[in-house]
Design a protein around this motif. Structure first.
Motif, PDB file in Angstrom:
ATOM      1  N   ALA A 158       0.824  -1.212   0.000  1.00  0.00           N
ATOM      2  CA  ALA A 158       0.000   0.000   0.000  1.00  0.00           C
ATOM      3  C   ALA A 158       0.856   1.259   0.000  1.00  0.00           C
ATOM      4  CB  ALA A 158      -0.938   0.000   1.198  1.00  0.00           C
ATOM      5  N   GLY A 159       1.984   1.233   0.691  1.00  0.00           N
ATOM      6  CA  GLY A 159       2.862   2.405   0.707  1.00  0.00           C
ATOM      7  C   GLY A 159       3.445   2.707  -0.649  1.00  0.00           C
ATOM      8  N   ILE A 160       3.900   1.678  -1.343  1.00  0.00           N
ATOM      9  CA  ILE A 160       4.422   1.867  -2.697  1.00  0.00           C
ATOM     10  C   ILE A 160       3.283   2.165  -3.670  1.00  0.00           C
ATOM     11  CG2 ILE A 160       5.592   0.695  -4.613  1.00  0.00           C
ATOM     12  CD1 ILE A 160       7.313  -0.732  -2.479  1.00  0.00           C
ATOM     13  N   LEU A 219      14.676   2.114  -2.294  1.00  0.00           N
ATOM     14  CA  LEU A 219      14.180   1.271  -1.193  1.00  0.00           C
ATOM     15  C   LEU A 219      15.248   0.937  -0.147  1.00  0.00           C
ATOM     16  CD1 LEU A 219      11.626  -1.095  -2.954  1.00  0.00           C
ATOM     17  CD2 LEU A 219      11.186   0.895  -1.512  1.00  0.00           C
ATOM     18  N   PRO A 220      16.512   0.665  -0.517  1.00  0.00           N
ATOM     19  CA  PRO A 220      17.507   0.436   0.544  1.00  0.00           C
ATOM     20  C   PRO A 220      17.685   1.654   1.458  1.00  0.00           C
ATOM     21  CG  PRO A 220      18.335  -0.428  -1.523  1.00  0.00           C
ATOM     22  CD  PRO A 220      17.074   0.332  -1.836  1.00  0.00           C
ATOM     23  N   GLN A 221      17.635   2.841   0.884  1.00  0.00           N
ATOM     24  CA  GLN A 221      17.773   4.040   1.706  1.00  0.00           C
ATOM     25  C   GLN A 221      16.511   4.286   2.527  1.00  0.00           C
ATOM     26  OE1 GLN A 221      19.649   7.488  -0.220  1.00  0.00           O
ATOM     27  NE2 GLN A 221      19.930   6.139  -1.984  1.00  0.00           N
ATOM     28  N   ALA A 222      15.351   4.007   1.942  1.00  0.00           N
ATOM     29  CA  ALA A 222      14.093   4.172   2.684  1.00  0.00           C
ATOM     30  C   ALA A 222      14.010   3.180   3.837  1.00  0.00           C
ATOM     31  CB  ALA A 222      12.907   3.998   1.736  1.00  0.00           C
ATOM     32  N   LEU A 223      14.533   1.985   3.633  1.00  0.00           N
ATOM     33  CA  LEU A 223      14.536   0.980   4.703  1.00  0.00           C
ATOM     34  C   LEU A 223      15.367   1.452   5.891  1.00  0.00           C
ATOM     35  CD1 LEU A 223      13.608  -1.870   5.476  1.00  0.00           C
ATOM     36  CD2 LEU A 223      15.718  -2.726   4.490  1.00  0.00           C
ATOM     37  N   ALA A 224      16.484   2.099   5.598  1.00  0.00           N
ATOM     38  CA  ALA A 224      17.327   2.621   6.679  1.00  0.00           C
ATOM     39  C   ALA A 224      16.616   3.756   7.430  1.00  0.00           C
ATOM     40  CB  ALA A 224      18.653   3.105   6.120  1.00  0.00           C
ATOM     41  N   GLY A 281      19.653   7.959 -10.319  1.00  0.00           N
ATOM     42  CA  GLY A 281      19.155   6.765 -10.991  1.00  0.00           C
ATOM     43  C   GLY A 281      18.652   7.058 -12.386  1.00  0.00           C
ATOM     44  N   THR A 282      18.008   8.213 -12.549  1.00  0.00           N
ATOM     45  CA  THR A 282      17.533   8.620 -13.873  1.00  0.00           C
ATOM     46  C   THR A 282      18.716   8.910 -14.795  1.00  0.00           C
ATOM     47  OG1 THR A 282      15.570   9.578 -12.846  1.00  0.00           O
ATOM     48  CG2 THR A 282      16.062  10.264 -15.091  1.00  0.00           C
ATOM     49  N   ALA A 283      19.756   9.552 -14.250  1.00  0.00           N
ATOM     50  CA  ALA A 283      20.940   9.874 -15.059  1.00  0.00           C
ATOM     51  C   ALA A 283      21.654   8.615 -15.529  1.00  0.00           C
ATOM     52  CB  ALA A 283      21.903  10.742 -14.252  1.00  0.00           C
ATOM     53  N   VAL A 299      13.860  -0.705 -11.312  1.00  0.00           N
ATOM     54  CA  VAL A 299      15.251  -0.973 -10.923  1.00  0.00           C
ATOM     55  C   VAL A 299      15.756   0.124  -9.996  1.00  0.00           C
ATOM     56  CG1 VAL A 299      17.612  -1.226 -11.788  1.00  0.00           C
ATOM     57  CG2 VAL A 299      15.713  -2.286 -13.016  1.00  0.00           C
ATOM     58  N   ARG A 300      15.422   1.373 -10.324  1.00  0.00           N
ATOM     59  CA  ARG A 300      15.835   2.500  -9.490  1.00  0.00           C
ATOM     60  C   ARG A 300      15.258   2.369  -8.075  1.00  0.00           C
ATOM     61  NH1 ARG A 300      14.246   7.047 -12.581  1.00  0.00           N
ATOM     62  NH2 ARG A 300      12.201   6.892 -11.631  1.00  0.00           N
ATOM     63  N   MET A 301      13.995   1.975  -7.987  1.00  0.00           N
ATOM     64  CA  MET A 301      13.373   1.792  -6.671  1.00  0.00           C
ATOM     65  C   MET A 301      14.071   0.668  -5.906  1.00  0.00           C
ATOM     66  SD  MET A 301      10.911   3.858  -5.864  1.00  0.00           S
ATOM     67  CE  MET A 301       9.838   3.044  -4.730  1.00  0.00           C
ATOM     68  N   ARG A 302      14.307  -0.461  -6.572  1.00  0.00           N
ATOM     69  CA  ARG A 302      14.866  -1.636  -5.906  1.00  0.00           C
ATOM     70  C   ARG A 302      16.322  -1.449  -5.494  1.00  0.00           C
ATOM     71  NH1 ARG A 302      14.521  -5.173  -9.808  1.00  0.00           N
ATOM     72  NH2 ARG A 302      16.734  -5.423 -10.158  1.00  0.00           N
TER      73      ARG A 302
END
Length: 143
Positions: free
Chosen positions: A39-41, A137-142, A121-123, A130-133
């Motif tokens: 739901a968050g994503i 997401l690793p930074q959001a998890l932290a 990620g866009t650059a 892929v950018r999210m994964r």
């Protein structure tokens, strides 16, 4: 009644209740984590049907009490042909309730990742998934 007599009389029932409570907790946690992540994503999705379903879920489960949700899942769903056992109805309702609150935490954590990380990620020509994964997401998890 002494403590020893109390444990002899009720120890087995207390142990069984503790095990059921632990099982409910673990299963509700799994449901909550899955619902919160989806739901968050989903609330951040650019596709309006996905975003709408996420918003309806979050607002419905955050806007009603857990007791009302338990009654609906256990007593009203059978009217529509969906009958759940007591144990299952318990952990699903608690998990979905907590997942709605967790979805806002997930959304906030993803949005708090600095904009420069998204642009990096866009650059690198990464597709959105892929950018999210790999970056967001690793930074959001932290967080």
């Amino acid at each position: 009644m002494s403590i020893l007599e109390f444990l002899q009389s009720y120890g087995q029932a207390l142990l069984q209740g503790t095990l059921v409570t632990c099982a409910q907790f673990l299963l509700a946690t799994l449901v909550a984590v899955a619902a919160a992540g989806a739901a968050g994503i989903g609330k951040l999705s650019s596709k309006w049907p996905i975003r709408s379903v996420s918003v309806v879920y979050i607002e419905m489960f955050r806007g009603t009490s857990l007791l009302v949700q338990l009654y609906w899942i256990f007593f009203v769903l059978p009217l529509f042909g969906i009958t759940l056992p007591n144990f299952t109805a318990g952990y699903i309702s608690v998990g979905l309730n907590i997942g709605a609150y967790g979805a806002e935490i997930v959304r906030g954590a993803i949005e708090s990742v600095p904009r420069g990380q998204w642009e990096a990620g866009t650059a690198l020509s990464m597709p959105h998934g892929v950018r999210m994964r790999r970056i967001i997401l690793p930074q959001a998890l932290a967080i």
